[in-house]
Scaffold this motif. Structure first.
Motif, PDB file in Angstrom:
ATOM      1  N   GLN A  28       0.811  -1.218   0.000  1.00 35.27           N
ATOM      2  CA  GLN A  28       0.000   0.000   0.000  1.00 35.27           C
ATOM      3  C   GLN A  28       0.844   1.269   0.000  1.00 35.27           C
ATOM      4  OE1 GLN A  28      -2.999   0.030   3.042  1.00 35.27           O
ATOM      5  NE2 GLN A  28      -3.910  -1.883   2.340  1.00 35.27           N
ATOM      6  N   THR A  29       2.159   1.122   0.103  1.00 33.17           N
ATOM      7  CA  THR A  29       3.033   2.291   0.105  1.00 33.17           C
ATOM      8  C   THR A  29       3.641   2.558  -1.259  1.00 33.17           C
ATOM      9  OG1 THR A  29       4.992   1.033   0.744  1.00 33.17           O
ATOM     10  CG2 THR A  29       3.617   1.917   2.528  1.00 33.17           C
ATOM     11  N   MET A  30       3.403   1.673  -2.209  1.00 33.73           N
ATOM     12  CA  MET A  30       3.945   1.823  -3.556  1.00 33.73           C
ATOM     13  C   MET A  30       2.801   1.801  -4.564  1.00 33.73           C
ATOM     14  SD  MET A  30       7.242  -0.706  -3.314  1.00 33.73           S
ATOM     15  CE  MET A  30       6.233  -2.150  -3.142  1.00 33.73           C
ATOM     16  N   VAL A  34       0.916  -1.362 -13.360  1.00 38.09           N
ATOM     17  CA  VAL A  34      -0.147  -1.210 -14.354  1.00 38.09           C
ATOM     18  C   VAL A  34      -0.312  -2.522 -15.124  1.00 38.09           C
ATOM     19  CG1 VAL A  34      -0.941   0.092 -16.354  1.00 38.09           C
ATOM     20  CG2 VAL A  34       0.385   1.236 -14.566  1.00 38.09           C
ATOM     21  N   PRO A  35      -1.513  -3.113 -15.074  1.00 41.26           N
ATOM     22  CA  PRO A  35      -1.737  -4.351 -15.814  1.00 41.26           C
ATOM     23  C   PRO A  35      -1.990  -4.056 -17.299  1.00 41.26           C
ATOM     24  CG  PRO A  35      -3.722  -3.751 -14.657  1.00 41.26           C
ATOM     25  CD  PRO A  35      -2.672  -2.741 -14.277  1.00 41.26           C
ATOM     26  N   LYS A  36      -2.047  -5.110 -18.098  1.00 41.59           N
ATOM     27  CA  LYS A  36      -2.307  -4.932 -19.532  1.00 41.59           C
ATOM     28  C   LYS A  36      -3.685  -4.312 -19.764  1.00 41.59           C
ATOM     29  CE  LYS A  36       0.799  -8.556 -20.983  1.00 41.59           C
ATOM     30  NZ  LYS A  36       0.962  -9.831 -21.668  1.00 41.59           N
ATOM     31  N   ARG A  37      -4.634  -4.648 -18.918  1.00 43.89           N
ATOM     32  CA  ARG A  37      -5.952  -4.026 -18.995  1.00 43.89           C
ATOM     33  C   ARG A  37      -6.401  -3.678 -17.581  1.00 43.89           C
ATOM     34  NH1 ARG A  37     -10.265  -7.744 -18.015  1.00 43.89           N
ATOM     35  NH2 ARG A  37      -9.445  -9.819 -17.669  1.00 43.89           N
ATOM     36  N   GLN A  38      -7.182  -2.610 -17.488  1.00 43.38           N
ATOM     37  CA  GLN A  38      -7.617  -2.175 -16.164  1.00 43.38           C
ATOM     38  C   GLN A  38      -8.653  -3.143 -15.612  1.00 43.38           C
ATOM     39  OE1 GLN A  38      -8.842   1.881 -16.032  1.00 43.38           O
ATOM     40  NE2 GLN A  38      -6.781   2.641 -16.356  1.00 43.38           N
ATOM     41  N   THR A  39      -8.404  -3.577 -14.405  1.00 42.17           N
ATOM     42  CA  THR A  39      -9.311  -4.493 -13.720  1.00 42.17           C
ATOM     43  C   THR A  39      -9.859  -3.793 -12.481  1.00 42.17           C
ATOM     44  OG1 THR A  39      -7.538  -5.389 -12.358  1.00 42.17           O
ATOM     45  CG2 THR A  39      -7.934  -6.477 -14.481  1.00 42.17           C
ATOM     46  N   PRO A  40     -10.966  -4.294 -11.937  1.00 48.95           N
ATOM     47  CA  PRO A  40     -11.482  -3.698 -10.693  1.00 48.95           C
ATOM     48  C   PRO A  40     -10.438  -3.730  -9.563  1.00 48.95           C
ATOM     49  CG  PRO A  40     -13.140  -5.115 -11.668  1.00 48.95           C
ATOM     50  CD  PRO A  40     -11.868  -5.303 -12.464  1.00 48.95           C
ATOM     51  N   ARG A  41      -9.652  -4.775  -9.500  1.00 46.03           N
ATOM     52  CA  ARG A  41      -8.632  -4.872  -8.448  1.00 46.03           C
ATOM     53  C   ARG A  41      -7.600  -3.760  -8.605  1.00 46.03           C
ATOM     54  NH1 ARG A  41      -4.385  -9.789  -7.229  1.00 46.03           N
ATOM     55  NH2 ARG A  41      -3.363  -8.723  -5.521  1.00 46.03           N
ATOM     56  N   TYR A  42      -7.139  -3.529  -9.833  1.00 43.37           N
ATOM     57  CA  TYR A  42      -6.159  -2.468 -10.077  1.00 43.37           C
ATOM     58  C   TYR A  42      -6.735  -1.112  -9.681  1.00 43.37           C
ATOM     59  CZ  TYR A  42      -3.369   1.005 -12.493  1.00 43.37           C
ATOM     60  OH  TYR A  42      -2.617   2.114 -12.780  1.00 43.37           O
ATOM     61  N   LEU A  43      -7.981  -0.852 -10.054  1.00 45.33           N
ATOM     62  CA  LEU A  43      -8.609   0.425  -9.725  1.00 45.33           C
ATOM     63  C   LEU A  43      -8.730   0.607  -8.210  1.00 45.33           C
ATOM     64  CD1 LEU A  43     -11.358   0.532 -12.488  1.00 45.33           C
ATOM     65  CD2 LEU A  43      -9.160   1.730 -12.448  1.00 45.33           C
ATOM     66  N   THR A  44      -9.053  -0.471  -7.492  1.00 50.36           N
ATOM     67  CA  THR A  44      -9.132  -0.414  -6.029  1.00 50.36           C
ATOM     68  C   THR A  44      -7.758  -0.142  -5.423  1.00 50.36           C
ATOM     69  OG1 THR A  44     -11.006  -1.938  -6.023  1.00 50.36           O
ATOM     70  CG2 THR A  44      -9.779  -1.713  -3.953  1.00 50.36           C
ATOM     71  N   GLU A  45      -6.736  -0.838  -5.915  1.00 44.73           N
ATOM     72  CA  GLU A  45      -5.379  -0.634  -5.408  1.00 44.73           C
ATOM     73  C   GLU A  45      -4.895   0.786  -5.687  1.00 44.73           C
ATOM     74  OE1 GLU A  45      -3.078  -3.707  -7.234  1.00 44.73           O
ATOM     75  OE2 GLU A  45      -3.807  -5.251  -5.864  1.00 44.73           O
ATOM     76  N   MET A  46      -5.233   1.307  -6.866  1.00 43.18           N
ATOM     77  CA  MET A  46      -4.831   2.668  -7.210  1.00 43.18           C
ATOM     78  C   MET A  46      -5.533   3.683  -6.323  1.00 43.18           C
ATOM     79  SD  MET A  46      -2.672   3.836  -9.205  1.00 43.18           S
ATOM     80  CE  MET A  46      -2.122   5.509  -9.246  1.00 43.18           C
ATOM     81  N   ALA A  47      -6.816   3.458  -6.040  1.00 45.24           N
ATOM     82  CA  ALA A  47      -7.568   4.355  -5.151  1.00 45.24           C
ATOM     83  C   ALA A  47      -6.994   4.319  -3.737  1.00 45.24           C
ATOM     84  CB  ALA A  47      -9.038   3.975  -5.140  1.00 45.24           C
ATOM     85  N   THR A  48      -6.666   3.123  -3.243  1.00 37.31           N
ATOM     86  CA  THR A  48      -6.069   2.980  -1.908  1.00 37.31           C
ATOM     87  C   THR A  48      -4.749   3.719  -1.834  1.00 37.31           C
ATOM     88  OG1 THR A  48      -7.139   0.849  -1.566  1.00 37.31           O
ATOM     89  CG2 THR A  48      -5.203   1.311  -0.221  1.00 37.31           C
ATOM     90  N   TYR A  49      -3.923   3.566  -2.857  1.00 36.07           N
ATOM     91  CA  TYR A  49      -2.628   4.237  -2.896  1.00 36.07           C
ATOM     92  C   TYR A  49      -2.808   5.758  -2.887  1.00 36.07           C
ATOM     93  CZ  TYR A  49       1.864   5.896  -4.584  1.00 36.07           C
ATOM     94  OH  TYR A  49       3.051   6.574  -4.720  1.00 36.07           O
ATOM     95  N   ALA A  50      -3.739   6.262  -3.690  1.00 37.01           N
ATOM     96  CA  ALA A  50      -3.978   7.705  -3.764  1.00 37.01           C
ATOM     97  C   ALA A  50      -4.479   8.261  -2.434  1.00 37.01           C
ATOM     98  CB  ALA A  50      -4.965   8.009  -4.880  1.00 37.01           C
ATOM     99  N   VAL A  51      -5.388   7.541  -1.792  1.00 39.90           N
ATOM    100  CA  VAL A  51      -5.911   7.976  -0.490  1.00 39.90           C
ATOM    101  C   VAL A  51      -4.783   7.998   0.548  1.00 39.90           C
ATOM    102  CG1 VAL A  51      -7.408   7.305   1.435  1.00 39.90           C
ATOM    103  CG2 VAL A  51      -8.296   7.306  -0.900  1.00 39.90           C
ATOM    104  N   ASN A  52      -3.963   6.957   0.565  1.00 40.81           N
ATOM    105  CA  ASN A  52      -2.849   6.908   1.520  1.00 40.81           C
ATOM    106  C   ASN A  52      -1.880   8.058   1.287  1.00 40.81           C
ATOM    107  OD1 ASN A  52      -3.713   4.694   2.951  1.00 40.81           O
ATOM    108  ND2 ASN A  52      -2.562   3.232   1.738  1.00 40.81           N
ATOM    109  N   GLN A  53      -1.550   8.352   0.043  1.00 38.78           N
ATOM    110  CA  GLN A  53      -0.634   9.450  -0.252  1.00 38.78           C
ATOM    111  C   GLN A  53      -1.194  10.783   0.250  1.00 38.78           C
ATOM    112  OE1 GLN A  53       2.574   9.200  -1.591  1.00 38.78           O
ATOM    113  NE2 GLN A  53       2.111   7.086  -1.084  1.00 38.78           N
ATOM    114  N   ALA A  54      -2.476  11.005   0.040  1.00 42.51           N
ATOM    115  CA  ALA A  54      -3.107  12.246   0.509  1.00 42.51           C
ATOM    116  C   ALA A  54      -3.097  12.328   2.031  1.00 42.51           C
ATOM    117  CB  ALA A  54      -4.532  12.346  -0.025  1.00 42.51           C
TER     118      ALA A  54
END
Length: 79
Positions: A28-30, A34-54
């Motif tokens: 969660q700190t990195m 990026v996967p070959k295609r966007q998946t719900p899991r990737y979007l969730t991980e990206m949202a978690t990362y963005a929230v943590n950074q903020a």
């Protein structure tokens, strides 16, 4: 937002250092890879990362005003 720990350490010179500590999984700190295609899991991980950074940016700013050092620890540092 609540930090996990507030630690006060006395250095050898007698100075008291204060640390605000957040503990998170290393993943969660990195940004997620990026996967070959966007998946719900990737979007969730990206949202978690963005929230943590903020959160961490706000926590670091707050800590500076209070004379604290903000640190994030992961299992890498704990074990």
């Amino acid at each position: 937002y609540f930090l996990d720990f507030l630690i006060m350490v006395q250095t050898r010179s007698g100075e008291i250092k204060k640390f605000a500590v957040e503990i998170k999984p290393l993943a969660q700190t990195m940004p997620p890879k990026v996967p070959k295609r966007q998946t719900p899991r990737y979007l969730t991980e990206m949202a978690t990362y963005a929230v943590n950074q903020a959160k961490w940016e706000a926590a670091e700013s707050f800590c500076k005003t209070k004379g604290l050092e903000f640190i994030v620890l992961t299992e890498k540092e704990l074990f």
